[in-house]
Motif scaffolding. Structure first.
Motif, short mmCIF file in Angstrom:
data_model
loop_
_atom_site.label_atom_id
_atom_site.label_comp_id
_atom_site.label_asym_id
_atom_site.label_seq_id
_atom_site.Cartn_x
_atom_site.Cartn_y
_atom_site.Cartn_z
N MET A 1 25.10 54.24 9.05
CA MET A 1 25.56 53.20 8.15
C MET A 1 24.50 52.12 8.08
SD MET A 1 29.35 52.97 9.75
CE MET A 1 30.23 54.49 10.11
N LYS A 2 23.82 52.09 6.95
CA LYS A 2 22.74 51.09 6.77
C LYS A 2 23.35 49.80 6.26
CE LYS A 2 18.73 52.00 4.89
NZ LYS A 2 17.71 52.60 3.97
N ILE A 3 23.32 48.78 7.09
CA ILE A 3 23.93 47.51 6.70
C ILE A 3 22.85 46.46 6.50
CG2 ILE A 3 25.64 45.75 7.29
CD1 ILE A 3 26.95 47.80 9.09
N CYS A 4 22.88 45.85 5.33
CA CYS A 4 21.94 44.77 5.03
C CYS A 4 22.60 43.46 5.43
CB CYS A 4 21.64 44.83 3.54
SG CYS A 4 20.73 43.41 2.93
N ILE A 5 21.95 42.72 6.33
CA ILE A 5 22.52 41.45 6.81
C ILE A 5 21.80 40.31 6.10
CG2 ILE A 5 23.02 40.05 8.87
CD1 ILE A 5 24.16 42.80 9.23
N LEU A 6 22.58 39.50 5.39
CA LEU A 6 22.02 38.35 4.68
C LEU A 6 22.67 37.08 5.21
CD1 LEU A 6 22.07 39.79 1.01
CD2 LEU A 6 20.20 39.86 2.68
N PRO A 7 22.08 36.46 6.25
CA PRO A 7 22.73 35.31 6.90
C PRO A 7 22.80 34.08 6.01
CG PRO A 7 21.07 36.31 8.32
CD PRO A 7 20.88 36.90 6.97
N GLY A 8 21.73 33.79 5.24
CA GLY A 8 21.75 32.66 4.32
C GLY A 8 21.53 31.32 4.98
N ASP A 9 22.29 30.33 4.55
CA ASP A 9 22.05 28.92 4.91
C ASP A 9 23.13 28.36 5.83
OD1 ASP A 9 19.94 28.92 3.00
OD2 ASP A 9 21.40 28.56 1.41
N GLY A 10 22.87 27.14 6.31
CA GLY A 10 23.88 26.39 7.06
C GLY A 10 24.38 27.17 8.26
N ILE A 11 25.69 27.35 8.34
CA ILE A 11 26.28 28.08 9.47
C ILE A 11 26.14 29.60 9.31
CG2 ILE A 11 27.98 26.28 10.02
CD1 ILE A 11 30.09 27.99 8.51
N GLY A 12 25.61 30.07 8.16
CA GLY A 12 25.50 31.50 7.90
C GLY A 12 24.90 32.31 9.05
N ALA A 58 16.02 44.44 -3.15
CA ALA A 58 15.68 45.85 -2.92
C ALA A 58 16.35 46.34 -1.63
CB ALA A 58 14.18 46.03 -2.84
N LEU A 59 16.30 45.53 -0.57
CA LEU A 59 16.94 45.93 0.69
C LEU A 59 18.45 46.09 0.50
CD1 LEU A 59 16.25 46.36 3.75
CD2 LEU A 59 17.08 44.02 4.10
N ALA A 60 19.04 45.17 -0.28
CA ALA A 60 20.48 45.24 -0.55
C ALA A 60 20.82 46.54 -1.28
CB ALA A 60 20.93 44.04 -1.36
N ARG A 61 20.01 46.88 -2.26
CA ARG A 61 20.25 48.10 -3.04
C ARG A 61 20.14 49.37 -2.20
NH1 ARG A 61 20.38 47.15 -8.50
NH2 ARG A 61 18.99 45.55 -9.33
N GLU A 62 19.21 49.37 -1.25
CA GLU A 62 19.00 50.56 -0.42
C GLU A 62 20.06 50.72 0.66
OE1 GLU A 62 15.19 49.96 1.37
OE2 GLU A 62 14.23 49.93 -0.61
N SER A 63 20.84 49.67 0.88
CA SER A 63 21.79 49.73 2.00
C SER A 63 23.10 50.40 1.56
CB SER A 63 22.07 48.32 2.51
OG SER A 63 22.78 47.60 1.52
N ASP A 64 23.96 50.66 2.55
CA ASP A 64 25.29 51.22 2.26
C ASP A 64 26.32 50.11 2.10
OD1 ASP A 64 24.31 53.86 2.55
OD2 ASP A 64 24.44 53.63 4.73
N ALA A 65 26.01 48.93 2.63
CA ALA A 65 26.93 47.79 2.52
C ALA A 65 26.15 46.53 2.91
CB ALA A 65 28.12 47.97 3.46
N ILE A 66 26.68 45.39 2.49
CA ILE A 66 26.01 44.11 2.76
C ILE A 66 26.96 43.19 3.53
CG2 ILE A 66 24.94 42.07 1.71
CD1 ILE A 66 24.59 43.87 -0.84
N LEU A 67 26.45 42.59 4.60
CA LEU A 67 27.20 41.53 5.28
C LEU A 67 26.51 40.22 4.97
CD1 LEU A 67 29.59 40.95 7.25
CD2 LEU A 67 27.87 40.95 9.08
N PHE A 68 27.25 39.32 4.36
CA PHE A 68 26.68 38.09 3.82
C PHE A 68 27.27 36.90 4.56
CE2 PHE A 68 26.33 34.74 0.65
CZ PHE A 68 25.14 35.00 -0.01
N GLY A 69 26.42 35.92 4.91
CA GLY A 69 26.93 34.72 5.58
C GLY A 69 27.40 33.70 4.55
N ALA A 70 26.52 32.80 4.16
CA ALA A 70 26.88 31.78 3.17
C ALA A 70 25.59 31.22 2.60
CB ALA A 70 27.68 30.67 3.84
N VAL A 71 25.64 30.71 1.37
CA VAL A 71 24.49 30.02 0.81
C VAL A 71 24.91 28.65 0.30
CG1 VAL A 71 23.09 32.03 0.19
CG2 VAL A 71 24.79 31.17 -1.44
N GLY A 72 23.95 27.73 0.28
CA GLY A 72 24.23 26.38 -0.20
C GLY A 72 23.47 25.40 0.67
N ASP A 73 22.80 24.47 0.02
CA ASP A 73 21.95 23.53 0.75
C ASP A 73 21.81 22.30 -0.15
OD1 ASP A 73 19.76 22.10 1.69
OD2 ASP A 73 18.71 23.90 2.37
#
Ligand code: IPM
Ligand code: MG
Length: 354
Positions: A1-12, A58-73
């Motif tokens: 299971m290829k998971i793309c982790i996108l932590p993002g900003d702030g508490i992400g 591109a990494l998101a597209r190649e993955s099987d799922a994405i875990l996303f934190g949060a964005v905003g600054d």
């Protein structure tokens, strides 16, 4: 299971770290996670000059799922709209066609007192809001700020939905209702807006294919009121992008903390992005006080919807219920008599419960 982790900003970054620990703790037993991380949002803007760099997409597209934190600054709010951190999540939704957004609002028995509504109004609450995520006034063209002949500026946006966009999310709503209490409430503003008149017509038409699901319609203003008056009347709600944005924040507060609620954004093949419904909370970032449970529960939704691993998802959900029952609380859900812990300690508690 290829998971793309996108932590993002702030508490992400803090909250996704805890969710990844939980996933890794489940590895083995037929579960094998390969996680890869990339920058997104303000963090990506600072290093790549764009909130959603091509390499991240591109990494998101190649993955099987994405875990996303949060964005905003806040410090980037003066940038042109297309470079603001929020564009990262809007871009991912659009580029990956993640049109069906599942936002459950569930009241845990231990947190009944955290709601600002009376306990008897929210105890046992279990609503699923399905928000259309790639259409509506969020993406409609034309939009902009123009100068009128008299020199005054005018802002304008376009609300629009095609029949096929309404139909596909209506199907998702009916199918979800089928797996629950067989009741679907469609929320619109058909009394005023043409787009929403079409919404109601198409949802009604699709409903003919689901005679086992009881379909009702509410205008959005009434729906907002009913959510406060008697939220337990709802099972599944389906609505457009803008109304869903607002109603899902309202519904989250019925549960006491926005820090508890996960979400899934899916395309028609079950590929999905999973994120807590709260934002980047820059005011508490880096202090080890954010609640990681919404992100941990988002990882559970990922296992259920993208990987068909319902048993593993239930293990995570049971562990979260257990830590709540044991009295562990981050600041947002703390009450006297419970044990206040930080982000990392909450992650530790979930791992111990697992
Ligand atoms: C949400 C958020 C986003 C939205 C923002 C960050 C663009 O409020 O996911 O609900 O408006 O959809
Ligand atoms: Mg929102």
């Amino acid at each position: 299971m290829k998971i793309c982790i996108l932590p993002g900003d702030g508490i992400g970054p803090e909250i996704t770290t805890q969710a990844v620990r939980v996933l890794k703790a489940l590895a083995g037993d037929g579960l094998d996670f390969d996680t890869q991380e990339a920058l997104v949002g303000g963090a990506a803007y600072r290093s790549h000059g764009h909130p959603l760099p091509a390499s991240t997409l591109a990494l998101a597209r190649e993955s099987d799922a994405i875990l996303f934190g949060a964005v905003g600054d806040f410090s980037l709010d003066t940038l042109p709209r297309e470079l603001r951190p929020e564009q990262a999540i809007l871009g991912l939704r659009k580029e990956l066609n993640l049109f069906a957004n599942f936002r459950p609002a569930l009241v845990y028995p231990e947190l009944v007192q955290a709601s600002s509504l009376k306990a008897e109004v929210v105890a046992g609450l279990d609503i699923l809001i399905i928000r259309e995520l790639t259409g509506d006034i969020y993406f409609g063209q034309p939009r902009g700020i123009r100068v009128l002949d008299n020199g005054e500026r005018e802002g304008f946006d376009t609300m629009r939905y095609s029949e096929s966009e309404i139909r596909r999310v209506a199907h998702v709503g009916f199918q979800a209702a089928r797996k629950r209490q067989h009741r679907l409430c469609s929320v619109d503003k058909a009394n005023v807006l043409d787009t929403m008149q079409l919404w109601r017509e198409v949802v009604t038409e699709v409903g003919k294919e689901y005679s086992d699901v009881e379909l009702s319609h509410l205008y959005v203003d009434n729906a907002a009121m009913q959510l406060l008056k008697n939220p337990k009347q709802f099972d599944v709600m389906v609505t457009g992008n803008m109304f869903g944005d607002i109603l899902s924040d309202e519904a989250s507060m019925l549960t006491g903390s926005i820090g508890m609620l996960p979400s899934a954004s899916l395309n028609e093949h079950g590929f999905g992005l999973y994120e807590p419904i709260h934002g980047s909370a820059p005011d508490i970032a880096g202090k080890n006080i954010a609640n990681p449970l919404a992100t941990i529960l988002s990882a559970a939704m990922m296992l259920r919807y993208s990987f068909n691993q319902a048993a593993a998802a239930e293990r995570i959900e049971a562990a979260v219920r257990r830590v709540l029952a044991q009295g562990f609380r981050t600041g947002d859900i703390f009450e006297p008599g419970t044990r206040k812990v930080g982000t990392i300690e909450m992650g530790d508690a979930v791992l111990a419960a697992l």
